[in-house]
Each structure stands twice: as structure tokens, then as C-alpha cells.
Design a protein around this motif. Structure first.
Motif, short mmCIF file in Angstrom:
data_model
loop_
_atom_site.label_atom_id
_atom_site.label_comp_id
_atom_site.label_asym_id
_atom_site.label_seq_id
_atom_site.Cartn_x
_atom_site.Cartn_y
_atom_site.Cartn_z
N HIS A 64 0.86 -1.18 0.00
CA HIS A 64 0.00 0.00 0.00
C HIS A 64 0.90 1.23 0.00
N PHE A 65 0.66 2.11 -0.96
CA PHE A 65 1.45 3.33 -1.13
C PHE A 65 0.60 4.52 -0.71
N GLN A 66 1.15 5.35 0.17
CA GLN A 66 0.45 6.55 0.64
C GLN A 66 1.37 7.75 0.45
N LEU A 67 0.83 8.82 -0.10
CA LEU A 67 1.61 10.03 -0.32
C LEU A 67 0.82 11.23 0.19
N LEU A 68 1.45 12.02 1.03
CA LEU A 68 0.78 13.20 1.57
C LEU A 68 0.45 14.18 0.44
N PRO A 69 -0.69 14.86 0.53
CA PRO A 69 -1.17 15.68 -0.59
C PRO A 69 -0.20 16.76 -1.06
N GLY A 98 -9.24 0.14 -5.69
CA GLY A 98 -10.65 0.27 -6.00
C GLY A 98 -10.88 1.09 -7.26
N LYS A 99 -11.86 0.72 -8.02
CA LYS A 99 -12.11 1.40 -9.30
C LYS A 99 -12.58 2.83 -9.13
N GLU A 100 -12.95 3.22 -7.92
CA GLU A 100 -13.31 4.62 -7.69
C GLU A 100 -12.06 5.51 -7.67
N HIS A 101 -10.88 4.89 -7.70
CA HIS A 101 -9.61 5.64 -7.66
C HIS A 101 -8.85 5.48 -8.99
N ALA A 102 -9.45 5.95 -10.07
CA ALA A 102 -8.83 5.82 -11.39
C ALA A 102 -7.46 6.50 -11.45
N ASN A 103 -7.29 7.59 -10.70
CA ASN A 103 -5.99 8.27 -10.70
C ASN A 103 -4.90 7.36 -10.13
N VAL A 104 -5.23 6.55 -9.12
CA VAL A 104 -4.26 5.63 -8.53
C VAL A 104 -3.97 4.49 -9.51
N HIS A 105 -4.97 4.06 -10.25
CA HIS A 105 -4.79 3.05 -11.29
C HIS A 105 -3.77 3.54 -12.32
N HIS A 106 -3.90 4.78 -12.76
CA HIS A 106 -2.96 5.33 -13.74
C HIS A 106 -1.55 5.47 -13.14
N VAL A 115 -1.74 -5.30 -14.44
CA VAL A 115 -3.05 -5.72 -13.95
C VAL A 115 -3.14 -7.24 -14.12
N LEU A 116 -3.35 -7.94 -13.01
CA LEU A 116 -3.50 -9.39 -13.05
C LEU A 116 -4.93 -9.79 -13.36
N LYS A 117 -5.86 -9.06 -12.77
CA LYS A 117 -7.28 -9.32 -12.98
C LYS A 117 -8.05 -8.11 -12.48
N GLU A 118 -9.32 -8.10 -12.79
CA GLU A 118 -10.20 -7.06 -12.26
C GLU A 118 -11.58 -7.64 -12.08
N ASP A 119 -12.32 -7.02 -11.20
CA ASP A 119 -13.73 -7.36 -11.05
C ASP A 119 -14.51 -6.05 -11.10
N LYS A 120 -15.75 -6.08 -10.74
CA LYS A 120 -16.55 -4.86 -10.90
C LYS A 120 -16.11 -3.73 -9.97
N ASP A 121 -15.41 -4.07 -8.88
CA ASP A 121 -15.02 -3.06 -7.89
C ASP A 121 -13.54 -2.71 -7.85
N ASN A 122 -12.66 -3.63 -8.27
CA ASN A 122 -11.22 -3.45 -8.05
C ASN A 122 -10.38 -3.92 -9.22
N TRP A 123 -9.17 -3.34 -9.27
CA TRP A 123 -8.09 -3.87 -10.10
C TRP A 123 -7.12 -4.56 -9.15
N TYR A 124 -6.50 -5.64 -9.60
CA TYR A 124 -5.50 -6.38 -8.81
C TYR A 124 -4.21 -6.40 -9.62
N TYR A 125 -3.11 -6.02 -8.98
CA TYR A 125 -1.86 -5.81 -9.70
C TYR A 125 -0.72 -6.61 -9.09
N GLU A 126 0.34 -6.71 -9.91
CA GLU A 126 1.63 -7.13 -9.40
C GLU A 126 2.68 -6.22 -10.01
N LYS A 127 3.78 -6.10 -9.32
CA LYS A 127 4.92 -5.33 -9.80
C LYS A 127 6.15 -6.19 -9.57
N VAL A 128 6.81 -6.56 -10.63
CA VAL A 128 8.08 -7.27 -10.50
C VAL A 128 9.15 -6.21 -10.34
N LEU A 129 9.93 -6.38 -9.28
CA LEU A 129 10.92 -5.34 -8.95
C LEU A 129 12.26 -5.69 -9.52
#
Length: 129
Positions: A64-69, A98-106, A115-129
């Protein structure tokens, strides 16, 4: 200058995670009742020595990534720096947005998440480092 280091200062982690512009997106409980779990890795990003955000790595390397505004104009640089540091801990991380956060998706796509998969509410991701 952006620096990233592991922190065990869970009071600072709580301060970032319960910031009013962050908590409503990730919380659900009263922020006063929240305390960051001890079994996570917290990677703290600082900009010019000021705490700017963090990446939380859960024991299964879900993240989970959090960045102060006030630092969001530097989100891609901070994201790249934090992900480079995360590579010291694991070769792969996952997350759910969550799909309500399109900016975070981008943001995730621009930082190389797949994107590994998605459903009606969420995108699920992986990142190979």
C-alpha cells in the motif's frame, strides 16, 4: 532530494496513514483505534528531509502506497524511489486498487504495475521489482 529508508516509527506511520486526505480512502474504522501492525515493513520517503509518504509491505508482500497531498506533484519520482528501495526486500509486490480511484490506477500503470485481474469493484496488480 528524495530519500527512502525503512522506519520503525509507527507513530509517524500512523500520522501519515490517518492524514485526513488519506484515511477516508483506506480506513473504515476510527483512526484513533488504528495502530500500524508490527509485522509490516514501512518504507518512508522524505523530500528534503520532510516525511512525504510511505510504502507499506505486508508479510505476504501485498503493498500500500500513501503520499501526503502536498507532495503529490512529485508522485512519480517518489514512487520510483520507493519501489527501488522495496527491491531490497522482495522481487515482487502486489496491490489492489478500487475502481473509484482511477488516478491511482494510472499511477500504478505508469510505475510499471501489471493488472492481473479485475472485477466490478477493483483492479489487482503485481509489480516485478
Amino acid at each position: 532530494m528524495i530519500t527512502v529508508s525503512e522506519t520503525d516509527d509507527r507513530d509517524l506511520v500512523k500520522e501519515i496513514m490517518t492524514h485526513e486526505d488519506i484515511w477516508w480512502r483506506i480506513g473504515g474504522e476510527d483512526p484513533d483505534d488504528f495502530y500500524p501492525p508490527a509485522d509490516c515493513i514501512y518504507l518512508l520517503a522524505r523530500i528534503d528531509d520532510v516525511p512525504a509518504g510511505l510504502l507499506v509491505l505486508l508479510p505476504d508482500f501485498d503493498s500500500h502506497f500513501q503520499l501526503l497531498p502536498q507532495f503529490r506533484d512529485q508522485k512519480y519520482a517518489v514512487g520510483a524511489a520507493i519501489l527501488a528501495k522495496a527491491k531490497e526486500y522482495t522481487g515482487r509486490i502486489t496491490t489492489e486498487i478500487g475502481k473509484e480511484h482511477a488516478n491511482v490506477h494510472h499511477f500504478a500503470l505508469k510505475n510499471g504495475y501489471t493488472v492481473l485481474k479485475e472485477d466490478k469493484d477493483n483492479w489487482y496488480y503485481e509489480k516485478v521489482l
